[in-house]
Design a protein around this motif. Structure first.
Motif, PDB file in Angstrom:
ATOM      1  N   PRO A   1       3.272  -1.779   5.596  1.00 60.86           N
ATOM      2  CA  PRO A   1       1.971  -2.448   5.554  1.00 60.86           C
ATOM      3  C   PRO A   1       2.173  -3.965   5.539  1.00 60.86           C
ATOM      4  CG  PRO A   1       2.172  -0.802   3.807  1.00 60.86           C
ATOM      5  CD  PRO A   1       3.519  -0.970   4.393  1.00 60.86           C
TER       6      PRO A   1
ATOM      7  N   ASP B   1      -6.421   2.156   3.663  1.00 57.84           N
ATOM      8  CA  ASP B   1      -5.163   1.853   4.343  1.00 57.84           C
ATOM      9  C   ASP B   1      -4.423   3.112   4.766  1.00 57.84           C
ATOM     10  OD1 ASP B   1      -3.160  -0.398   5.004  1.00 57.84           O
ATOM     11  OD2 ASP B   1      -1.939   1.061   3.925  1.00 57.84           O
ATOM     12  N   THR B   2      -4.416   4.141   3.916  1.00 59.36           N
ATOM     13  CA  THR B   2      -3.711   5.380   4.253  1.00 59.36           C
ATOM     14  C   THR B   2      -4.343   6.056   5.457  1.00 59.36           C
ATOM     15  OG1 THR B   2      -3.133   5.664   1.914  1.00 59.36           O
ATOM     16  CG2 THR B   2      -2.836   7.564   3.352  1.00 59.36           C
TER      17      THR B   2
ATOM     18  N   LYS C   1       0.991  11.066  10.629  1.00 66.59           N
ATOM     19  CA  LYS C   1       0.731  10.055  11.672  1.00 66.59           C
ATOM     20  C   LYS C   1       1.340  10.501  12.997  1.00 66.59           C
ATOM     21  CE  LYS C   1       1.929   5.220  12.763  1.00 66.59           C
ATOM     22  NZ  LYS C   1       0.570   4.699  13.004  1.00 66.59           N
TER      23      LYS C   1
ATOM     24  N   TYR D   1       0.877  -1.174   0.000  1.00 68.43           N
ATOM     25  CA  TYR D   1       0.000   0.000   0.000  1.00 68.43           C
ATOM     26  C   TYR D   1       0.913   1.222   0.000  1.00 68.43           C
ATOM     27  CZ  TYR D   1      -4.250  -2.687   0.901  1.00 68.43           C
ATOM     28  OH  TYR D   1      -5.319  -3.539   0.793  1.00 68.43           O
TER      29      TYR D   1
ATOM     30  N   TYR E   1      -3.552   4.066   8.564  1.00 67.22           N
ATOM     31  CA  TYR E   1      -2.161   4.257   8.978  1.00 67.22           C
ATOM     32  C   TYR E   1      -1.986   5.586   9.713  1.00 67.22           C
ATOM     33  CZ  TYR E   1       2.902   4.828   8.720  1.00 67.22           C
ATOM     34  OH  TYR E   1       4.231   5.030   9.035  1.00 67.22           O
ATOM     35  N   ILE E   2      -2.545   6.649   9.169  1.00 72.03           N
ATOM     36  CA  ILE E   2      -2.370   7.973   9.751  1.00 72.03           C
ATOM     37  C   ILE E   2      -3.089   8.098  11.093  1.00 72.03           C
ATOM     38  CG2 ILE E   2      -2.923  10.429   9.464  1.00 72.03           C
ATOM     39  CD1 ILE E   2      -2.520  10.064   6.456  1.00 72.03           C
TER      40      ILE E   2
ATOM     41  N   ASP F   1       7.530  -0.858  10.416  1.00 66.47           N
ATOM     42  CA  ASP F   1       6.766   0.259   9.875  1.00 66.47           C
ATOM     43  C   ASP F   1       6.551   0.069   8.371  1.00 66.47           C
ATOM     44  OD1 ASP F   1       5.466   2.681   9.589  1.00 66.47           O
ATOM     45  OD2 ASP F   1       7.328   3.833   9.396  1.00 66.47           O
TER      46      ASP F   1
ATOM     47  N   THR G   1       1.510   4.874   2.362  1.00 64.99           N
ATOM     48  CA  THR G   1       2.019   4.914   3.735  1.00 64.99           C
ATOM     49  C   THR G   1       3.534   5.065   3.754  1.00 64.99           C
ATOM     50  OG1 THR G   1       2.224   2.497   3.869  1.00 64.99           O
ATOM     51  CG2 THR G   1       0.130   3.466   4.543  1.00 64.99           C
TER      52      THR G   1
ATOM     53  N   VAL H   1       3.323  11.545   4.972  1.00 65.79           N
ATOM     54  CA  VAL H   1       2.262  10.729   5.567  1.00 65.79           C
ATOM     55  C   VAL H   1       2.720  10.238   6.939  1.00 65.79           C
ATOM     56  CG1 VAL H   1       0.996   8.541   5.344  1.00 65.79           C
ATOM     57  CG2 VAL H   1       1.224  10.068   3.373  1.00 65.79           C
ATOM     58  N   LYS H   2       3.987   9.904   7.041  1.00 68.00           N
ATOM     59  CA  LYS H   2       4.532   9.488   8.334  1.00 68.00           C
ATOM     60  C   LYS H   2       4.539  10.653   9.329  1.00 68.00           C
ATOM     61  CE  LYS H   2       7.136   5.715   6.315  1.00 68.00           C
ATOM     62  NZ  LYS H   2       6.205   4.686   6.858  1.00 68.00           N
TER      63      LYS H   2
ATOM     64  N   ASP I   1      -2.783  -5.794   7.269  1.00 67.67           N
ATOM     65  CA  ASP I   1      -3.381  -4.671   6.542  1.00 67.67           C
ATOM     66  C   ASP I   1      -3.996  -5.151   5.233  1.00 67.67           C
ATOM     67  OD1 ASP I   1      -2.426  -2.459   8.326  1.00 67.67           O
ATOM     68  OD2 ASP I   1      -0.485  -3.259   7.734  1.00 67.67           O
TER      69      ASP I   1
END
Length: 385
Positions: free
Chosen positions: A356, A211-212, A149, A137, A215-216, A354, A140, A145-146, A360
């Motif tokens: 997916p 999924d995004t 999160k 995915y 994750y966040i 870290d 992520t 994006v990290k 997931d």
């Protein structure tokens, strides 16, 4: 015994000219810790051999069948450490299962498989054999994006009260109405239920939204109310989905492959009691953060105020854009790091995971099935199961 510094990997699918296979190879190469050593790149013998020879693969490690590849590589002293599966959806389950049973770590394109039962079997196999299983995915893997999160974990925008996310494309707009006017090479299998499964649009890009966001935020859908539009095709080309998360918060997802003027428009907006975060995939080096009563702030990747994983997985200086291949590389960074530590007998920490995982992947399959079932039942709220 000396510790290994590099890994050997194989690839199933991804013959010369294939888009996603090339992305995976380039991403793995960016990490500079794994070498392509074996492959079953195509069901067509000539293309399979041509691809293997192009990448300098020994003739006896260019396999005609992935089952033969899994068994042969598992028996070699210098066999591959992991396989990258980049085939169309229909074969993910069987290929992944063959390599797991052979004791080989797996990285697989999404969606993981066709059914929840298949996903749970792969999940069980990986756990029983102590193998790492990454599902790519992509989004992520982006540094910002990290950071998103991390900011949410630090309570920068307060309690999450709403989620709004979209993934809009237009590359299948000529499929509207069905018939013989299909236009793109990729659509030949993307819109074929035998190759794509029960969903095209939700399965292809809707799961990226799911999924995004998960994750966040750490929030997973509990149930959905969905309308999927087919426009005369066997599979969906457009979807609008209401989501209720496990904590009672609600969200809206919209995904489409028939929205004129939109190329790869993944946008994720997270709204909290004290502010909001917005990330736009087509401008991936930026993250917009708005605090209640304050002007919006724009965070830039690669700058000194970006910390944590967002800083660690930033490859080049700010102002030099990082894109899709770097995001894939960041996923492989975590996955290959865990595999290498495992081979060397080193402890694998939570931070090393870290990426997916197969878990997931199973969540994505549950999301697809719930959305399709809901749409068939006049958008009735449908639990993920």
């Amino acid at each position: 015994m000396d510790k290994r510094k590099r890994l050997r990997y194989g690839m199933v699918g991804g013959g010369i000219g294939a888009f996603i296979g090339a992305v995976h190879r380039k991403a793995i190469a960016l990490e500079e810790t794994a070498d392509l050593a074996a492959g079953c790149f195509s069901s067509r013998d000539e293309k399979n051999r041509e691809t293997g020879e192009f990448y300098g693969i020994a003739a006896d490690r260019i396999y005609k069948d992935y089952r033969e590849m899994a068994q042969a590589e598992a028996a070699r002293e210098d066999g591959i450490d992991f396989v990258s599966i980049v085939t169309p959806n229909a074969t993910h389950y069987e290929v992944a299962k063959a390599f797991l049973e052979a004791g080989i770590h797996v990285a697989c394109e999404k969606p993981l498989c066709f059914t929840v039962e298949q996903g749970e079997e792969l999940e069980r196999l990986a756990e029983e054999k102590g193998l790492y299983f990454a599902v790519t995915y992509t989004y992520t893997g982006y540094a910002m994006v990290k950071l998103a999160k991390e900011l949410i974990e630090k309570d920068e925008i307060g309690d999450i009260v709403n989620v709004n996310a979209e993934y809009l494309q237009d590359w299948l707009i000529d499929e509207i109405g069905g018939g013989d006017q299909t236009t793109t090479k990729m659509s030949v299998w993307r819109t074929d239920p035998e190759k794509s499964g029960i969903s095209n649009c939700v399965g292809d890009i809707g799961t990226h939204i799911e999924d995004t966001v998960a994750y966040i935020t750490g929030m997973h859908p509990k149930k959905v109310a969905a309308v999927l539009d087919h426009y005369g095709m066997d599979l969906d080309l457009n979807a609008n989905i209401l989501v209720e998360y496990e904590n009672g918060v609600h969200g809206v997802y919209s995904c489409s492959q028939v929205c004129a003027g939109h190329l790869n428009g993944l946008v994720v907006r997270i709204f909290g009691s004290q502010g909001a975060i917005e990330w736009v995939q087509e401008e991936p080096d930026y993250l917009k953060v708005t605090k209640k009563g304050q002007p919006e702030q724009i965070y830039h990747r690669g700058t000194g105020y970006v910390t944590g994983r967002g800083a660690e997985l930033s490859h080049i200086p700010s102002g030099h854009p990082e894109g899709l291949t770097y995001a894939f590389a960041n996923i492989y960074h975590g996955f290959m790091g865990a595999v290498l530590k495992s081979i060397n007998g080193e402890a694998v920490e939570k931070a090393d995971l870290d990426f997916p995982s197969v878990h997931d992947g199973v969540a994505g399959v549950r999301f697809i099935h719930a959305a399709v079932e809901s749409s068939k039942n006049n958008a009735a709220w449908t639990e993920l199961k």
